[in-house]
Design a protein around this motif. Structure first.
Motif, PDB file in Angstrom:
ATOM      1  N   THR A 132      -0.136  10.496   0.964  1.00  0.00           N
ATOM      2  CA  THR A 132       1.058  11.524   1.395  1.00  0.00           C
ATOM      3  C   THR A 132       1.792  10.766   2.541  1.00  0.00           C
ATOM      4  O   THR A 132       1.305   9.522   3.172  1.00  0.00           O
ATOM      5  CB  THR A 132       0.461  12.704   1.497  1.00  0.00           C
ATOM      6  OG1 THR A 132       1.447  13.622   1.848  1.00  0.00           O
ATOM      7  CG2 THR A 132      -0.648  12.830   2.656  1.00  0.00           C
ATOM      8  N   HIS A 133       2.319  11.460   3.301  1.00  0.00           N
ATOM      9  CA  HIS A 133       3.028  11.080   4.733  1.00  0.00           C
ATOM     10  C   HIS A 133       2.645  11.725   5.647  1.00  0.00           C
ATOM     11  O   HIS A 133       2.439  13.071   5.501  1.00  0.00           O
ATOM     12  CB  HIS A 133       4.696  11.276   4.288  1.00  0.00           C
ATOM     13  CG  HIS A 133       5.127  10.219   3.334  1.00  0.00           C
ATOM     14  ND1 HIS A 133       5.329  10.724   1.866  1.00  0.00           N
ATOM     15  CD2 HIS A 133       5.746   9.043   3.260  1.00  0.00           C
ATOM     16  CE1 HIS A 133       6.010  10.031   1.299  1.00  0.00           C
ATOM     17  NE2 HIS A 133       6.372   8.824   2.283  1.00  0.00           N
ATOM     18  N   LEU A 134       2.342  11.113   6.923  1.00  0.00           N
ATOM     19  CA  LEU A 134       1.975  11.715   7.869  1.00  0.00           C
ATOM     20  C   LEU A 134       2.612  11.360   9.240  1.00  0.00           C
ATOM     21  O   LEU A 134       2.649   9.957   9.478  1.00  0.00           O
ATOM     22  CB  LEU A 134       0.475  11.528   8.250  1.00  0.00           C
ATOM     23  CG  LEU A 134      -0.397  12.166   9.278  1.00  0.00           C
ATOM     24  CD1 LEU A 134      -0.116  13.673   9.496  1.00  0.00           C
ATOM     25  CD2 LEU A 134      -1.602  11.668   9.241  1.00  0.00           C
TER      26      LEU A 134
ATOM     27  N   GLY B 109       1.103   7.506   4.797  1.00  0.00           N
ATOM     28  CA  GLY B 109       2.202   6.740   5.208  1.00  0.00           C
ATOM     29  C   GLY B 109       2.377   7.092   6.553  1.00  0.00           C
ATOM     30  O   GLY B 109       2.770   8.015   6.832  1.00  0.00           O
ATOM     31  N   HIS B 110       2.858   6.137   7.429  1.00  0.00           N
ATOM     32  CA  HIS B 110       3.490   5.926   8.624  1.00  0.00           C
ATOM     33  C   HIS B 110       2.578   6.107   9.946  1.00  0.00           C
ATOM     34  O   HIS B 110       2.358   5.398  10.556  1.00  0.00           O
ATOM     35  CB  HIS B 110       4.806   6.969   8.462  1.00  0.00           C
ATOM     36  CG  HIS B 110       5.642   6.819   7.533  1.00  0.00           C
ATOM     37  ND1 HIS B 110       6.385   5.511   7.701  1.00  0.00           N
ATOM     38  CD2 HIS B 110       5.807   7.134   6.274  1.00  0.00           C
ATOM     39  CE1 HIS B 110       7.219   5.329   6.565  1.00  0.00           C
ATOM     40  NE2 HIS B 110       6.687   6.460   5.685  1.00  0.00           N
ATOM     41  N   CYS B 111       2.005   7.413  10.170  1.00  0.00           N
ATOM     42  CA  CYS B 111       0.968   7.710  11.194  1.00  0.00           C
ATOM     43  C   CYS B 111       1.384   7.109  12.543  1.00  0.00           C
ATOM     44  O   CYS B 111       0.769   6.465  13.226  1.00  0.00           O
ATOM     45  CB  CYS B 111      -0.243   6.939  10.978  1.00  0.00           C
ATOM     46  SG  CYS B 111      -1.235   7.876   9.456  1.00  0.00           S
TER      47      CYS B 111
ATOM     48  N   ALA C 230       0.827  -1.185  -0.320  1.00  0.00           N
ATOM     49  CA  ALA C 230       0.027   0.101   0.070  1.00  0.00           C
ATOM     50  C   ALA C 230       0.825   1.256   0.068  1.00  0.00           C
ATOM     51  O   ALA C 230       0.376   2.315   0.035  1.00  0.00           O
ATOM     52  CB  ALA C 230      -0.955   0.010   1.373  1.00  0.00           C
ATOM     53  N   HIS C 231       2.134   1.195  -0.010  1.00  0.00           N
ATOM     54  CA  HIS C 231       3.024   2.325   0.139  1.00  0.00           C
ATOM     55  C   HIS C 231       4.353   2.093  -0.427  1.00  0.00           C
ATOM     56  O   HIS C 231       4.995   1.401   0.197  1.00  0.00           O
ATOM     57  CB  HIS C 231       2.982   3.190   1.396  1.00  0.00           C
ATOM     58  CG  HIS C 231       3.813   4.436   1.473  1.00  0.00           C
ATOM     59  ND1 HIS C 231       3.094   5.404   1.944  1.00  0.00           N
ATOM     60  CD2 HIS C 231       5.010   4.734   1.258  1.00  0.00           C
ATOM     61  CE1 HIS C 231       3.996   6.345   2.107  1.00  0.00           C
ATOM     62  NE2 HIS C 231       5.052   5.778   1.638  1.00  0.00           N
ATOM     63  N   VAL C 232       4.757   2.419  -1.557  1.00  0.00           N
ATOM     64  CA  VAL C 232       6.057   2.195  -2.127  1.00  0.00           C
ATOM     65  C   VAL C 232       6.538   3.269  -2.944  1.00  0.00           C
ATOM     66  O   VAL C 232       5.917   3.855  -3.689  1.00  0.00           O
ATOM     67  CB  VAL C 232       6.318   0.763  -2.741  1.00  0.00           C
ATOM     68  CG1 VAL C 232       5.312   0.789  -4.018  1.00  0.00           C
ATOM     69  CG2 VAL C 232       7.538   0.207  -3.061  1.00  0.00           C
ATOM     70  N   HIS C 233       8.064   3.335  -3.104  1.00  0.00           N
ATOM     71  CA  HIS C 233       8.568   4.448  -3.865  1.00  0.00           C
ATOM     72  C   HIS C 233       9.339   3.971  -4.913  1.00  0.00           C
ATOM     73  O   HIS C 233      10.482   3.218  -4.694  1.00  0.00           O
ATOM     74  CB  HIS C 233       9.517   5.502  -2.981  1.00  0.00           C
ATOM     75  CG  HIS C 233       8.724   6.219  -1.910  1.00  0.00           C
ATOM     76  ND1 HIS C 233       8.386   7.337  -2.195  1.00  0.00           N
ATOM     77  CD2 HIS C 233       8.495   5.712  -0.684  1.00  0.00           C
ATOM     78  CE1 HIS C 233       7.762   7.868  -0.962  1.00  0.00           C
ATOM     79  NE2 HIS C 233       7.512   6.765  -0.243  1.00  0.00           N
ATOM     80  N   VAL C 234       8.994   4.053  -6.157  1.00  0.00           N
ATOM     81  CA  VAL C 234       9.575   3.497  -7.227  1.00  0.00           C
ATOM     82  C   VAL C 234      10.873   3.939  -7.497  1.00  0.00           C
ATOM     83  O   VAL C 234      11.905   3.274  -7.714  1.00  0.00           O
ATOM     84  CB  VAL C 234       8.589   3.745  -8.672  1.00  0.00           C
ATOM     85  CG1 VAL C 234       9.483   3.159  -9.929  1.00  0.00           C
ATOM     86  CG2 VAL C 234       7.335   3.158  -8.521  1.00  0.00           C
TER      87      VAL C 234
ATOM     88  N   THR D 291       5.831  -1.938   2.206  1.00  0.00           N
ATOM     89  CA  THR D 291       7.272  -2.108   2.285  1.00  0.00           C
ATOM     90  C   THR D 291       7.777  -0.758   2.281  1.00  0.00           C
ATOM     91  O   THR D 291       8.834  -0.352   3.039  1.00  0.00           O
ATOM     92  CB  THR D 291       7.774  -2.512   1.134  1.00  0.00           C
ATOM     93  OG1 THR D 291       7.360  -1.649  -0.093  1.00  0.00           O
ATOM     94  CG2 THR D 291       7.301  -4.095   0.867  1.00  0.00           C
ATOM     95  N   ASP D 292       7.242   0.400   1.776  1.00  0.00           N
ATOM     96  CA  ASP D 292       7.959   1.670   1.939  1.00  0.00           C
ATOM     97  C   ASP D 292       9.186   1.747   1.381  1.00  0.00           C
ATOM     98  O   ASP D 292      10.078   2.438   1.849  1.00  0.00           O
ATOM     99  CB  ASP D 292       7.772   2.438   3.185  1.00  0.00           C
ATOM    100  CG  ASP D 292       8.165   3.938   3.117  1.00  0.00           C
ATOM    101  OD1 ASP D 292       7.994   4.630   2.004  1.00  0.00           O
ATOM    102  OD2 ASP D 292       8.889   4.426   4.045  1.00  0.00           O
ATOM    103  N   VAL D 293       9.881   0.840   0.439  1.00  0.00           N
ATOM    104  CA  VAL D 293      11.032   0.928  -0.149  1.00  0.00           C
ATOM    105  C   VAL D 293      11.175   2.149  -0.809  1.00  0.00           C
ATOM    106  O   VAL D 293      10.217   2.912  -1.623  1.00  0.00           O
ATOM    107  CB  VAL D 293      10.904  -0.463  -1.286  1.00  0.00           C
ATOM    108  CG1 VAL D 293      12.057  -0.119  -2.395  1.00  0.00           C
ATOM    109  CG2 VAL D 293      11.330  -1.497  -0.766  1.00  0.00           C
TER     110      VAL D 293
HETATM  111 ZN    ZN Z   1       7.151   6.980   1.762  1.00  0.00          ZN
END
Ligand code: ZN
Ligand code: GUN
Length: 437
Positions: free
Chosen positions: A230-232, A269-271, A75-79, A322-324
């Motif tokens: 987004t990130h939080l 993302g994160h929270c 649900a959250h990854v950076h290509v 993963t948030d790679v």
């Molecule tokens: Zn991220």
């Protein structure tokens, strides 16, 4: 296209498993069958029954004794962070400045973007992940490259170009107007094309000016069916800097609230460090908190309190990811293993059925794609993973003492990785074995 009949031990979830013996929460067939026609699952159940419904021309693929599950969802990854995974020694803001922004500036080069998009989706499929919610770089071409590659493979993916117009080097900045225009053009070209879905993607409050946040809000209002990501509340220095940049805000969440960015398709993302007020605001709006355990540990960000968020009077919708490349592994099995440990540090447990629910149906529900993927239900798209709990010598040895499905799943999560992924199907077509090394 001819139909396919898969045979193996099928497992799919109907709802969140309350406990390890909550058998009504899943459907497991020791000798299961899946009939796939035109990329969709048209029958699922005991093999003997499903086989009766298959025509004479159906191709039978016998995956016994392996497990057949819905493909994993990240649900959250950076290509654009593939080449900075494993970068030493920094917390979030330093890590962004030292490694991430310089790396993402390389995506000005469209050819580089195309190469990485191809390698990224190869890697996802090797790991059993069939759907992601992805951040591309600020450059429109990087999102175009991602969608083109995803569309070619007929994958269901959610992605967006990041919007960021301050507090980063020029090579990764747009402007409020350019961010809006490029997002609009990408939405027009890609959203709803085949299985592609667009996510409006302001990176986070620090790298967007108030003018750009307004633009992101306008995009959400103009396209209420789109995702927003987004990130939080990932890191204490990030939270303090956000408070400085938006001094009028009650808290970090309030910034996104103010610009109209909360909602059922909003992925945060994160929270990690939310106040009760912030958690209430996310809950009331139906927003999703995305748990990124390997990243949260690697960057020293903190421990996401999964069970507290789930059990509170106003529960949070939760996804896992993963948030790679802040995250350290592409595998959702490795991710849930680290997730289990984070939850344990909070004095709680996540049982193996809950974990595999999260990886499949749970993440599909959180991303609002549950009618399409995340289960083996009839009528859904045939995005499937085949898992082998005997994949390595250490797994084989441990399997000698495994007696239950719960134990097998926990072993897969604890020792498993891409080696345990025997095959992956995307809309009914073999996708892992099709990757050219
Ligand atoms: Zn991220
Ligand atoms: N916050 C803003 N951008 C990023 C990113 O790329 N990774 C992580 N982990 N946090 C972020």
């Amino acid at each position: 296209m001819t139909s396919k009949l898969l045979r193996g031990r099928t497992l799919s979830f109907l709802r969140w498993p309350e406990a390890i013996d909550d058998h009504a929460a899943w459907r497991y067939e020791e000798d299961g069958g899946l009939l796939i026609d035109n990329g969709k699952i048209v029958a699922a159940g005991p093999y003997a029954e499903v086989a009766k419904r298959a025509g004479a021309g159906a191709e039978t693929i016998d995956h016994r004794p392996h497990l057949i599950l819905p493909g994993f969802i990240d649900a959250h990854v950076h290509v654009p962070q593939m080449q900075i995974i494993a970068s030493y020694g920094a917390e979030l803001l330093d890590w962004l400045n030292k490694y991430t922004f310089p790396e993402e500036s390389k995506f000005q080069d469209a050819q580089h973007g195309r190469r990485i998009a191809r390698l990224f989706l190869d890697e996802m499929l090797r790991q059993g992940t069939t759907t992601v919610a992805a951040y591309c770089s600020v450059h429109k071409a990087s999102a175009e490259a991602f969608f083109a590659e995803s569309h070619d493979r007929n994958m269901l993916n959610i992605a967006g170009k990041v919007m960021m117009d301050r507090n980063a080097p020029d090579g990764v900045l747009d402007t409020p107007q350019a961010g809006y225009d490029d997002s609009k053009a990408l939405i027009a070209e890609w959203h709803g094309k085949g299985r592609q879905l667009y996510a409006i993607t302001p990176r986070f409050a620090i790298t967007s000016s108030p003018e750009q946040m307004e633009m992101a809000g306008a995009l959400c209002r103009e396209h209420p069916d789109l995702h927003m990501q987004t990130h939080l509340s990932e890191n204490h220095a990030e939270i303090a800097f956000t408070q400085e940049l938006y001094p009028w805000s009650r808290d970090y969440t309030d910034v996104y609230e103010h610009y109209g960015l909360l909602g059922k398709k909003s992925l945060f993302g994160h929270c990690i460090h939310l106040s009760e007020r912030e958690a209430d605001a996310l809950s009331q709006s139906g927003s999703v908190a995305v748990f990124c355990p390997t990243s949260n540990l690697f960057l020293g960000s903190g421990l996401f309190d999964y069970q507290r968020y789930r059990r509170r009077e106003k529960p949070l919708r939760i996804a896992s990811a993963t948030d790679v490349g802040g995250g350290t592994n592409y595998s959702m099995l490795r991710t849930m293993d680290e997730g289990y440990k984070v939850i344990a540090l909070n004095g709680e447990k996540l049982n193996p059925f809950q974990s595999f629910w999260q990886l499949t149906r749970g993440n599909a529900e959180a991303l609002s794609v549950a009618g399409k993927v995340g289960t083996l239900d009839e009528g859904t798209d045939a995005d499937i993973v085949v898992l082998d709990a005997h994949a390595t010598p250490a797994m084989r040895l441990r399997m000698e003492t495994v007696e239950t499905l719960a134990e097998e799943l926990f072993l897969l999560q604890t020792l498993g990785d891409d080696r345990a992924v025997r095959e992956v199907y995307v809309v009914g077509r073999p996708a892992k074995s099709a990757i050219v090394a």
